[in-house]
Design a protein around this motif. Sequence first.
Motif, mmCIF file in Angstrom:
data_model
loop_
_atom_site.group_PDB
_atom_site.id
_atom_site.type_symbol
_atom_site.label_atom_id
_atom_site.label_comp_id
_atom_site.label_asym_id
_atom_site.label_seq_id
_atom_site.Cartn_x
_atom_site.Cartn_y
_atom_site.Cartn_z
ATOM 1 N N SER A 162 0.806 -1.223 0.000
ATOM 2 C CA SER A 162 0.000 0.000 0.000
ATOM 3 C C SER A 162 0.835 1.268 0.000
ATOM 4 N N GLU A 163 1.869 1.326 0.848
ATOM 5 C CA GLU A 163 2.650 2.558 0.952
ATOM 6 C C GLU A 163 3.436 2.851 -0.324
ATOM 7 N N VAL A 164 3.894 1.805 -0.989
ATOM 8 C CA VAL A 164 4.602 2.004 -2.257
ATOM 9 C C VAL A 164 3.650 2.545 -3.314
ATOM 10 N N LEU A 165 2.469 1.967 -3.381
ATOM 11 C CA LEU A 165 1.490 2.444 -4.362
ATOM 12 C C LEU A 165 1.111 3.894 -4.096
ATOM 13 N N GLN A 166 0.932 4.239 -2.826
ATOM 14 C CA GLN A 166 0.570 5.617 -2.497
ATOM 15 C C GLN A 166 1.696 6.589 -2.845
ATOM 16 N N ALA A 167 2.943 6.193 -2.594
ATOM 17 C CA ALA A 167 4.078 7.060 -2.932
ATOM 18 C C ALA A 167 4.132 7.313 -4.434
ATOM 19 N N LEU A 168 3.832 6.301 -5.222
ATOM 20 C CA LEU A 168 3.828 6.475 -6.672
ATOM 21 C C LEU A 168 2.695 7.401 -7.109
ATOM 22 N N ARG A 169 1.559 7.292 -6.458
ATOM 23 C CA ARG A 169 0.453 8.201 -6.778
ATOM 24 C C ARG A 169 0.854 9.643 -6.473
ATOM 25 N N VAL A 170 1.499 9.829 -5.334
ATOM 26 C CA VAL A 170 1.957 11.163 -4.955
ATOM 27 C C VAL A 170 2.976 11.678 -5.964
#
Length: 296
Positions: free
Chosen positions: A89-97
Amino acid sequence: MSLTSEEIASQPAVWAEAAKTQEAGAFFGRPGESVLFLGCGTSAFVAESIAVLREEAGQGITDAAYASEWTPGRRYDRIVAITRSGTTSEVLQALRVAASSDAGAAGASLVAISAVAGEAVDALVEETLVLDFADEHSVVQTRFPTTVLTMARVAYGLTSSAAVDASDVLRKPLPVDVTDFEHFVYLGAGWTRGLAQEAALKIREAAQAWSESYPLLDYRHGPIAVAGPRSLVFVFGAVGEDLVADIEATGATVQTSGLDPLAQLVQAQRIAVELAESRGLNPDTPRHLTRSVILA
């Protein structure tokens, strides 16, 4: 034999397979690019090691960050997400950011390195390097991170004796009886600092045991206070005799080696498994852990 043990033993062959991958270079940053490597847990430690290797090789400015902690600031030519599962989840969110921030708007190329194709990360990046041959059935990561590091070293033109040394490590008995110790410390400098963190994590994950990791020369600046006769202090890479003497004066056992640091990590993985089994634990099913952290 546990799945984890089988995957540890497979590493020299997996690394040889990785060396055949021709298109990997761009995923580790082209020469002159400014690059950020992102990850969580083991992948964050791998990112730290790669960042040091790349800068030492003169390839360009390179940073590493925990995906859960990263906020846009510096501008990068390339952002590389390392995620075994492709679902963290945190990796996906960082990429979205990254895609919605100045980091993305400035033209950063977003790519990923994963062990699985067709997962959520693919939709957030331009391209994914899939290392399915290095994937693991065990929750505990072993061969995926070492394969990523092997490929990084090849991409940066760095030669090593890792495969030969690891094969030697896998043939021989462990250098210590793990039941003699209750406290495990791993020390590294430069790119092996990430390896030390990863080794200590394996002890915690697989064996639920007391383990720590520190920058090599910083160990005397406080952490050495808890060392004693039941401590095993494992050093990645070269170390001065003075530091070894200071640690041994506490009663601790110090393990040094002339092996390639990746082969030393293989040895540390074996220690974690043997320690787990000596405690009646199954290293394939570590307590409270899953293959990927997926948050609601």
